[in-house]
Design a protein around this motif. Structure first.
Motif, PDB file in Angstrom:
ATOM      1  N   GLU A   1      -4.879  -1.479  -7.134  1.00 33.29           N
ATOM      2  CA  GLU A   1      -6.050  -1.535  -6.271  1.00 33.29           C
ATOM      3  C   GLU A   1      -6.258  -0.129  -5.723  1.00 33.29           C
ATOM      4  O   GLU A   1      -5.298   0.536  -5.364  1.00 33.29           O
ATOM      5  CB  GLU A   1      -5.771  -2.511  -5.128  1.00 33.29           C
ATOM      6  CG  GLU A   1      -6.960  -2.810  -4.268  1.00 33.29           C
ATOM      7  CD  GLU A   1      -6.692  -4.048  -3.413  1.00 33.29           C
ATOM      8  OE1 GLU A   1      -6.974  -5.171  -3.873  1.00 33.29           O
ATOM      9  OE2 GLU A   1      -6.171  -3.888  -2.301  1.00 33.29           O
TER      10      GLU A   1
ATOM     11  N   GLU B   1       0.852  -1.190   0.000  1.00 35.81           N
ATOM     12  CA  GLU B   1       0.000   0.000   0.000  1.00 35.81           C
ATOM     13  C   GLU B   1       0.886   1.237   0.000  1.00 35.81           C
ATOM     14  O   GLU B   1       1.810   1.347   0.815  1.00 35.81           O
ATOM     15  CB  GLU B   1      -0.916   0.037   1.239  1.00 35.81           C
ATOM     16  CG  GLU B   1      -1.771   1.318   1.264  1.00 35.81           C
ATOM     17  CD  GLU B   1      -2.756   1.398   2.430  1.00 35.81           C
ATOM     18  OE1 GLU B   1      -2.761   0.497   3.296  1.00 35.81           O
ATOM     19  OE2 GLU B   1      -3.523   2.382   2.462  1.00 35.81           O
TER      20      GLU B   1
ATOM     21  N   GLU C   1      -8.160   2.201  -2.820  1.00 42.68           N
ATOM     22  CA  GLU C   1      -8.820   2.110  -1.514  1.00 42.68           C
ATOM     23  C   GLU C   1      -9.670   3.348  -1.277  1.00 42.68           C
ATOM     24  O   GLU C   1      -9.198   4.466  -1.404  1.00 42.68           O
ATOM     25  CB  GLU C   1      -7.771   1.988  -0.396  1.00 42.68           C
ATOM     26  CG  GLU C   1      -6.900   0.760  -0.522  1.00 42.68           C
ATOM     27  CD  GLU C   1      -6.036   0.529   0.717  1.00 42.68           C
ATOM     28  OE1 GLU C   1      -6.130   1.302   1.696  1.00 42.68           O
ATOM     29  OE2 GLU C   1      -5.255  -0.441   0.690  1.00 42.68           O
TER      30      GLU C   1
ATOM     31  N   ASP D   1     -11.736   0.652   2.640  1.00 44.14           N
ATOM     32  CA  ASP D   1     -10.743   0.856   3.694  1.00 44.14           C
ATOM     33  C   ASP D   1     -11.435   1.123   5.035  1.00 44.14           C
ATOM     34  O   ASP D   1     -12.583   1.577   5.066  1.00 44.14           O
ATOM     35  CB  ASP D   1      -9.881   2.074   3.308  1.00 44.14           C
ATOM     36  CG  ASP D   1      -8.512   2.060   3.948  1.00 44.14           C
ATOM     37  OD1 ASP D   1      -8.234   1.178   4.786  1.00 44.14           O
ATOM     38  OD2 ASP D   1      -7.703   2.942   3.604  1.00 44.14           O
TER      39      ASP D   1
ATOM     40  N   ALA E   1      -1.525  -0.723  -3.903  1.00 41.81           N
ATOM     41  CA  ALA E   1      -2.795  -0.138  -3.475  1.00 41.81           C
ATOM     42  C   ALA E   1      -2.602   1.347  -3.213  1.00 41.81           C
ATOM     43  O   ALA E   1      -1.599   1.765  -2.627  1.00 41.81           O
ATOM     44  CB  ALA E   1      -3.295  -0.833  -2.209  1.00 41.81           C
TER      45      ALA E   1
END
Ligand code: C2E
Ligand code: MG
Ligand code: MG
Ligand code: MG
Length: 278
Positions: A144, A59, A146, A176, A112
């Motif tokens: 991805e 992330e 969030e 999230d 992410a």
């Protein structure tokens, strides 16, 4: 949210927020200059498969190297970037940088990126995503995005249409901080999320609270029956890892496996994980 941090460091910004319009314009200028002079940097936190304990992605988490104040936490400046509208160009920079970085990683490692509600207002978000992927040469399946439920809370229809458009490209959409909002459940009905990230507040209490354990279990089961992957956020101990693994959570993210790292350390880590690929 910043107050909950209980740190002294945000006082500088708090004064600015309480001040007049001029001060706000000054803040916008400061953020604009920060962007132009490369004071922002992305850190990456490993996302790990609970069964194999292999890294499956990272992330991207934004950091600000303030010339006088040093490293500033996103908890402090994201709200100000949202208030001034600067989150739109800053968020676009994050997206482009994260896609570029991820393009140099092994093909099975994803990235992410967090999105703010305001980024959905600009109407150009889907185009920005396409352009960021294209410029970086990153397949959509490795990205991805969030979002928190606040994205769907405001201006529902536009945000939903944009989300559907982006998902149709093959980009995954994660919810999230699941469980912290008012109606996380009804948002699962509104949009076909690919992943639920169970908020760290539930994980933190796993060992001490039967209720938290029951809630986590229920969310994992709910995800499973809806065909949605679940990630446990903020896993700090092996006891927490064992518990979320037993409950069927597919991925974890937390200090146990790694804090957010600068890109150079990500490359080191990937070299150790798959020497031939990196
Ligand atoms: P988030 O997206 O929920 O990110 C997870 C946060 O939890 C990160 O904080 C991460 O460092 C922290 N964390 C991860 N594992 C642990 C753990 O085991 N224990 C503890 N105590 N904390 C852990 P960070 O980097 O300070 O980011 C805070 C929030 O700022 C993020 O929460 C996200 O909402 C926002 N943010 C960060 N980068 C961006 C960005 O590029 N764009 C937007 N819109 N928001 C961002
Ligand atoms: Mg996040
Ligand atoms: Mg979170
Ligand atoms: Mg959060």
């Amino acid at each position: 949210k910043a107050k909950a941090m209980g740190r002294g460091t945000f006082c500088f910004f708090e004064t600015v927020m309480d001040a007049d319009r001029q001060a706000r314009r000054d803040l916008e200028t400061v953020l604009q200059q920060a962007l132009e002079s490369n004071q922002f940097e992305l850190y990456y936190q490993p996302q790990v498969d609970t069964i194999t304990e292999q890294v499956v992605g990272f992330e991207a988490l934004l950091r600000w190297h303030h010339p006088e104040r040093g490293l500033v936490s996103p908890v402090e400046f994201i709200p100000l970037a949202e208030e001034t509208g600067m989150i739109v160009p800053i968020g676009e920079w994050v997206l482009r940088q994260a896609c570029k970085d991820a393009a140099s990683w092994p093909a099975d490692i994803g990235v992410a990126v967090n999105l703010s509600p305001l980024q959905f207002k600009s109407q150009t978000l889907a185009h920005t995503v396409v352009s960021a992927l294209g410029d970086a040469g990153l397949p959509a399946s490795r990205l991805e995005l969030e979002i928190t439920e606040s994205v769907l809370l405001t201006d529902n229809d536009t945000a939903l249409a944009t989300l559907h458009h982006i998902r149709s490209l093959g980009v995954r959409i994660a919810m999230d901080d699941f469980g912290t909002g008012y109606s996380s459940l009804s948002y699962l009905r509104l949009f076909p999320f690919d992943k639920i990230k169970i908020d760290q507040s539930f994980i933190r209490e796993l060992g001490n609270s039967k209720d938290c354990a029951a809630i986590v279990k229920a969310v994992v089961d709910l995800g499973a029956s809806l065909g949605i992957t679940t990630t446990a956020e903020g896993v700090e101990t092996s006891d927490q890892l064992n518990r979320v693994r037993e409950q069927g959570c597919s991925e974890i993210q937390g200090y146990l496996f790694g804090k957010p790292l600068p890109i150079s350390s990500v490359h080191e880590l990937l070299k150790r994980h798959s020497p031939e690929a990196a």
